[in-house]
Design an enzyme around this catalytic site. Structure first.
Site, PDB file in Angstrom:
ATOM      1  N   HIS A 196       8.836   3.240   8.605  1.00 51.51           N
ATOM      2  CA  HIS A 196       8.660   2.373   9.776  1.00 51.51           C
ATOM      3  C   HIS A 196       7.437   2.848  10.550  1.00 51.51           C
ATOM      4  CE1 HIS A 196       9.766  -0.409  12.917  1.00 51.51           C
ATOM      5  NE2 HIS A 196       9.560   0.556  13.797  1.00 51.51           N
ATOM      6  N   ASP A 232      16.134  -0.447  11.562  1.00 51.56           N
ATOM      7  CA  ASP A 232      15.299   0.725  11.862  1.00 51.56           C
ATOM      8  C   ASP A 232      16.101   1.875  12.475  1.00 51.56           C
ATOM      9  OD1 ASP A 232      13.046  -0.563  10.801  1.00 51.56           O
ATOM     10  OD2 ASP A 232      12.707  -1.608  12.694  1.00 51.56           O
ATOM     11  N   SER A 267       0.829  -1.217   0.000  1.00 58.59           N
ATOM     12  CA  SER A 267       0.000   0.000   0.000  1.00 58.59           C
ATOM     13  C   SER A 267       0.863   1.266   0.000  1.00 58.59           C
ATOM     14  CB  SER A 267      -0.986   0.004   1.171  1.00 58.59           C
ATOM     15  OG  SER A 267      -0.321   0.199   2.401  1.00 58.59           O
ATOM     16  N   MET A 277      10.686  -7.184   3.819  1.00 56.97           N
ATOM     17  CA  MET A 277      10.891  -7.922   5.069  1.00 56.97           C
ATOM     18  C   MET A 277      12.212  -8.694   5.102  1.00 56.97           C
ATOM     19  SD  MET A 277       8.319  -6.897   6.687  1.00 56.97           S
ATOM     20  CE  MET A 277       8.228  -7.941   8.131  1.00 56.97           C
ATOM     21  N   GLN A 335      -1.468   7.938   7.588  1.00 62.75           N
ATOM     22  CA  GLN A 335      -0.394   8.948   7.625  1.00 62.75           C
ATOM     23  C   GLN A 335       0.820   8.493   6.824  1.00 62.75           C
ATOM     24  OE1 GLN A 335      -0.563  12.066   8.859  1.00 62.75           O
ATOM     25  NE2 GLN A 335      -2.717  11.570   9.221  1.00 62.75           N
ATOM     26  N   GLU A 336       1.117   7.190   6.847  1.00 59.75           N
ATOM     27  CA  GLU A 336       2.262   6.679   6.073  1.00 59.75           C
ATOM     28  C   GLU A 336       2.108   7.054   4.605  1.00 59.75           C
ATOM     29  OE1 GLU A 336       3.447   2.562   6.683  1.00 59.75           O
ATOM     30  OE2 GLU A 336       2.545   2.547   8.657  1.00 59.75           O
ATOM     31  N   ARG A 345      23.330 -14.017   1.691  1.00 56.97           N
ATOM     32  CA  ARG A 345      22.635 -12.722   1.631  1.00 56.97           C
ATOM     33  C   ARG A 345      23.302 -11.789   0.636  1.00 56.97           C
ATOM     34  NH1 ARG A 345      23.039 -10.942   7.456  1.00 56.97           N
ATOM     35  NH2 ARG A 345      21.640  -9.221   7.003  1.00 56.97           N
TER      36      ARG A 345
HETATM   37  C1  GRF Z   1       3.908  -0.568   6.671  1.00 57.59           C
HETATM   38  O1  GRF Z   1       3.259  -0.424   7.915  1.00 57.59           O
HETATM   39  C2  GRF Z   1       5.312  -0.032   6.752  1.00 57.59           C
HETATM   40  O2  GRF Z   1       5.441   1.045   7.631  1.00 57.59           O
HETATM   41  C3  GRF Z   1       6.086  -1.225   7.274  1.00 57.59           C
HETATM   42  O3  GRF Z   1       5.494  -2.334   6.671  1.00 57.59           O
HETATM   43  C4  GRF Z   1       4.151  -2.031   6.330  1.00 57.59           C
HETATM   44  C5  GRF Z   1       4.028  -2.287   4.864  1.00 57.59           C
HETATM   45  O4  GRF Z   1       2.714  -2.135   4.410  1.00 57.59           O
HETATM   46  N1  GRF Z   1       7.496  -1.072   6.996  1.00 57.59           N
HETATM   47  P1  GRF Z   1       2.453  -1.998   2.843  1.00 57.59           P
HETATM   48  O5  GRF Z   1       3.016  -3.253   2.196  1.00 57.59           O
HETATM   49  O6  GRF Z   1       3.116  -0.759   2.369  1.00 57.59           O
HETATM   50  O7  GRF Z   1       0.957  -1.946   2.717  1.00 57.59           O
END
Ligand code: GRF
Length: 223
Positions: free
Chosen positions: A109, A145, A12, A90, A173-174, A65
């Site tokens: 984050h 982080d 998202s 991730m 907000q993100e 890695r």
């Molecule tokens: C978000 O909450 C971001 O802050 C964190 O992982 C989540 C990812 O969500 N790092 P999306 O895949 O962007 O919907």
């Protein structure tokens, strides 16, 4: 600036960046969306938007890695990538990779860093009883982080909030913060001094902290 967005799932934030970058005058082009999982839902969203996508599966590289990151960088080279934006990616990155992309790689984050590094930030914020929570866009450093903070948005923690309600309020907000912070970085409006991000444009400091409504006055008698 040619940007690669790295995802592992829903995407998202990636979608918010794609929307922002489609506007005329946005200082970055999303030139690649790369996932370490072929089943990441965000890949279809990027494809529908006509953005080039790539999958570099991390699973076969479990004990290599560096090999995984070199494979990603081969994709970056193919697409002329200059900036990397992590958006729900991730995988923990090696120090070598992070240093090669120093000051050219950002992350979002879901907490007000340096509070609540790592996973399950919303549950931990609720358990700690904080009254403000939020999200942070920062430059990436080798510690998880960690790194210079570019922008933050705070949201109130409301009575009755559960993890899902709080996460949704932060996510909203993100989606505003990340495009703004990426634009700031891509257009050279930030410089790093003593590992702190400062505005390179006079008067711009503080532009990337969201203004919150003033808190309601406390009642004069106990409830
Ligand atoms: C978000 O909450 C971001 O802050 C964190 O992982 C989540 C990812 O969500 N790092 P999306 O895949 O962007 O919907």
């Amino acid at each position: 600036m040619r940007v690669a967005i790295l995802i592992s799932g829903r995407g998202s934030n990636m979608a918010a960046l794609l929307r922002a970058a489609a506007a005329p005058g946005y200082p970055a082009t999303i030139a690649l969306v790369l996932s370490n999982r072929a089943d990441a839902a965000g890949l279809a969203v990027a494809q529908a938007a006509g953005v080039p996508t790539a999958v570099v599966e991390s699973r076969p590289f479990k004990s290599d890695r560096d090999g995984f990151e070199r494979a990603m960088e081969a994709e970056f080279a193919r697409h002329g990538i200059e900036l990397v934006a992590l958006a729900g990616f991730m995988r923990v990155l090696t120090e070598g990779f992070v240093e090669r992309w120093r000051d050219r790689m950002v992350n979002i984050h879901p907490s007000l860093l340096p509070s609540f590094r790592g996973l399950d930030t919303h549950a931990r914020a609720l358990a700690a009883g904080v009254k403000l929570h939020g999200c942070t866009v920062h430059l990436v450093r080798p510690g998880v982080d960690e790194g210079p903070i570019l922008a933050q948005a705070a949201v109130p923690v409301l009575p009755g909030d559960d993890e899902a309600a709080l996460a949704a309020r932060v996510l909203e907000q993100e989606h505003i913060l990340y495009p703004a912070a990426l634009a700031w970085l891509a257009s050279g409006r930030v410089r790093i001094e003593a590992d702190v991000a400062v505005a390179a444009v006079p008067g711009a400091q503080g532009a990337l902290a969201n203004p919150l409504p003033a808190p309601a006055p406390l009642p004069t008698t106990a409830a």
